[in-house]
Design an enzyme around this catalytic site. Sequence first.
Site, PDB file in Angstrom:
ATOM      1  CD  GLU A 144      -3.016  -1.107   0.391  1.00 49.34           C
ATOM      2  OE1 GLU A 144      -3.296   0.005  -0.098  1.00 49.34           O
ATOM      3  OE2 GLU A 144      -3.658  -2.140   0.123  1.00 49.34           O
TER       4      GLU A 144
HETATM    5  P1  NAD Z   1       8.130   4.993   4.975  1.00 53.46           P
HETATM    6  O1  NAD Z   1       8.143   4.135   3.763  1.00 53.46           O
HETATM    7  O2  NAD Z   1       9.282   5.868   5.230  1.00 53.46           O
HETATM    8  O3  NAD Z   1       7.931   4.097   6.296  1.00 53.46           O
HETATM    9  C1  NAD Z   1       6.888   3.163   6.445  1.00 53.46           C
HETATM   10  C2  NAD Z   1       7.326   2.033   7.337  1.00 53.46           C
HETATM   11  O4  NAD Z   1       8.419   1.381   6.719  1.00 53.46           O
HETATM   12  C3  NAD Z   1       7.790   2.451   8.730  1.00 53.46           C
HETATM   13  O5  NAD Z   1       7.205   1.608   9.702  1.00 53.46           O
HETATM   14  C4  NAD Z   1       9.285   2.228   8.674  1.00 53.46           C
HETATM   15  O6  NAD Z   1       9.827   1.826   9.905  1.00 53.46           O
HETATM   16  C5  NAD Z   1       9.399   1.095   7.679  1.00 53.46           C
HETATM   17  N1  NAD Z   1      10.714   0.986   7.030  1.00 53.46           N
HETATM   18  C6  NAD Z   1      11.680   1.908   6.920  1.00 53.46           C
HETATM   19  N2  NAD Z   1      12.758   1.410   6.259  1.00 53.46           N
HETATM   20  C7  NAD Z   1      12.460   0.134   5.966  1.00 53.46           C
HETATM   21  C8  NAD Z   1      13.164  -0.916   5.295  1.00 53.46           C
HETATM   22  N3  NAD Z   1      14.380  -0.750   4.792  1.00 53.46           N
HETATM   23  N4  NAD Z   1      12.541  -2.105   5.154  1.00 53.46           N
HETATM   24  C9  NAD Z   1      11.292  -2.288   5.641  1.00 53.46           C
HETATM   25  N5  NAD Z   1      10.584  -1.338   6.268  1.00 53.46           N
HETATM   26  C10 NAD Z   1      11.153  -0.134   6.437  1.00 53.46           C
HETATM   27  O7  NAD Z   1       6.780   5.835   4.873  1.00 53.46           O
HETATM   28  P2  NAD Z   1       6.243   6.972   5.844  1.00 53.46           P
HETATM   29  O8  NAD Z   1       7.044   8.212   5.655  1.00 53.46           O
HETATM   30  O9  NAD Z   1       6.077   6.437   7.207  1.00 53.46           O
HETATM   31  O10 NAD Z   1       4.775   7.195   5.260  1.00 53.46           O
HETATM   32  C11 NAD Z   1       4.497   8.019   4.189  1.00 53.46           C
HETATM   33  C12 NAD Z   1       4.308   7.233   2.914  1.00 53.46           C
HETATM   34  O11 NAD Z   1       3.351   6.204   3.102  1.00 53.46           O
HETATM   35  C13 NAD Z   1       3.745   8.107   1.809  1.00 53.46           C
HETATM   36  O12 NAD Z   1       4.373   7.755   0.597  1.00 53.46           O
HETATM   37  C14 NAD Z   1       2.286   7.728   1.766  1.00 53.46           C
HETATM   38  O13 NAD Z   1       1.640   7.947   0.540  1.00 53.46           O
HETATM   39  C15 NAD Z   1       2.359   6.281   2.079  1.00 53.46           C
HETATM   40  N6  NAD Z   1       1.080   5.831   2.601  1.00 53.46           N
HETATM   41  C16 NAD Z   1       0.340   4.960   1.856  1.00 53.46           C
HETATM   42  C17 NAD Z   1      -0.909   4.567   2.313  1.00 53.46           C
HETATM   43  C18 NAD Z   1      -1.763   3.594   1.558  1.00 53.46           C
HETATM   44  O14 NAD Z   1      -2.716   3.107   2.139  1.00 53.46           O
HETATM   45  N7  NAD Z   1      -1.469   3.292   0.306  1.00 53.46           N
HETATM   46  C19 NAD Z   1      -1.384   5.048   3.528  1.00 53.46           C
HETATM   47  C20 NAD Z   1      -0.596   5.949   4.243  1.00 53.46           C
HETATM   48  C21 NAD Z   1       0.644   6.322   3.776  1.00 53.46           C
END
Ligand code: NAD
Length: 484
Positions: free
Chosen positions: A230
């Site tokens: 997602e």
């Molecule tokens: P992010 O990708 O930076 O982090 C999301 C999660 O990934 C966190 O829990 C983080 O700890 C984890 N993470 C970080 N590095 C990782 C790695 N190397 N391997 C696995 N996991 C890792 O995203 P964010 O800044 O927390 O959220 C914003 C983004 O999320 C935006 O792009 C937004 O559009 C997206 N988002 C999507 C939805 C959806 O339903 N499609 C909903 C909300 C947010």
Amino acid sequence: MDGQAAAQVETVAVSGADPAGRIATLLAAQKAAWRADVNPDRATRDDRLARLDRMLVAWQDRFATAISEDFGNRPAIVTALTDVVPVRAAIRHARKHLKAWMRKRRVSLSWTGQPASAFILRQPLGVVGIVAPWNYPLNLMLSPLVGALAAGNRALLKPSELTPAFSGVLQQAVKEFFSEDEVAVVTGGPDVAAAFTAAPFDHLIFTGSTAVGRKVAEAAAKNLTPVTLELGGKSPAIVDRSAELGEAVPRLVWGKLLNSGQTCVAPDYALVPRERIEAFLVAAQAEVERQYPALSDNPDYTSIISAHHFDRLTRLVGEARDGGAQVTQLAGAHDPARRIFAPVAVTGAPADCALMREEIFGPILPIVPYDTLDEALSYINAHDRPLALYWFGKDKEAEQAVLNGTIAGGVTVNDTILHLAQDNLPFGGVGASGYGAYHGEAGFVALSKEKPVLRQSRFSGVKFLYPPYGRMARVMLKLLSKLG
Ligand code: NAD
């Protein structure tokens, strides 16, 4: 928003030493518990869902306080409306439909299969790993959990390091209502998240940025763990010539400024007929001032999650301005100390600036002018497939042209965000905005194995195909080639 950016933010690691070991221990315990009850009955699943609901009721105030602490300010009503209420609705929906979702599905057979019978069994996958971002930390963690529990799975949860207060509270709440071999929370930064997604889960649901989503897909591939991704992206809102600005602008402004634009399905930019841009800006300014009469001390306006994210938004606008864009302040003034980013509209931004390339994830609305609808559709289709698409207007032909001529994760016509809030609509991205879907029955199916079963009858014509292949086998082959 780019994953690396979030990773640079200083975080509080709340996990103990050896996170990979801790994850492996929890996963092993959950897998062992799953083996002891491979296909939990409806009462067991219903009880888990009921406990999740009771947990939300008992802990909702503490969740709201913790989330507000993580943001700097996040109105309790926003947390109630966007995090707690939708998850409770998802639980109600799942409990109501659980019996029907779990039912085995009879399937008719072609004549070659007669007189056998066949059906599809929906079974739990086992242990599901759920990784959530910070923007709706409760909803994006617990909505997937509803699907996981309804489908009879156990789950490990990994919240974002940018919501440490919420993560701590969630860990305590889950401990109070679930045994560790049912549901458990693992906390920590990107290193813990990487170890988490490298663990051999039976399914992973990852919500976050496209950049990190790619890493998760790679890590999961090593275990052949299926993943629901997602992700995010730039979701367009098209204002048609037939739109009434008095109706469209308030709805667009609401969707853009909810949680101060830190919403995956927020309209990222607006495509507006060239001759209506001035009127659109005037209407947007009036509407922002109506919804947020004050900004800095307005308890309804959410702060930007971190100084790092605030600075990034400032840079996005600055770079566009330096490139010749016109920036229109829609209300108030920035208050960096409280991370209040005043909403702005940006017109004439160069196509290659970060504002027009990256997901904004904040209260900045670029406006892209168009002359013909084809031009607007070409603009959208020349970019990554968005998570959401919005269209405002009255012209049914134009609406059809937009629905048929674009690919997006989901659409709301004449409003924003709302398609996400319906449990009968699957929610998920496409292309760079992700793959797979959940919510309601889609979530149940995504986290189940649909196992096809054929039950042979006492009488079977297949024996005519057994070797040694004589005349009867050749007659049967002829028949099968013609009618099979
Ligand atoms: P992010 O990708 O930076 O982090 C999301 C999660 O990934 C966190 O829990 C983080 O700890 C984890 N993470 C970080 N590095 C990782 C790695 N190397 N391997 C696995 N996991 C890792 O995203 P964010 O800044 O927390 O959220 C914003 C983004 O999320 C935006 O792009 C937004 O559009 C997206 N988002 C999507 C939805 C959806 O339903 N499609 C909903 C909300 C947010």
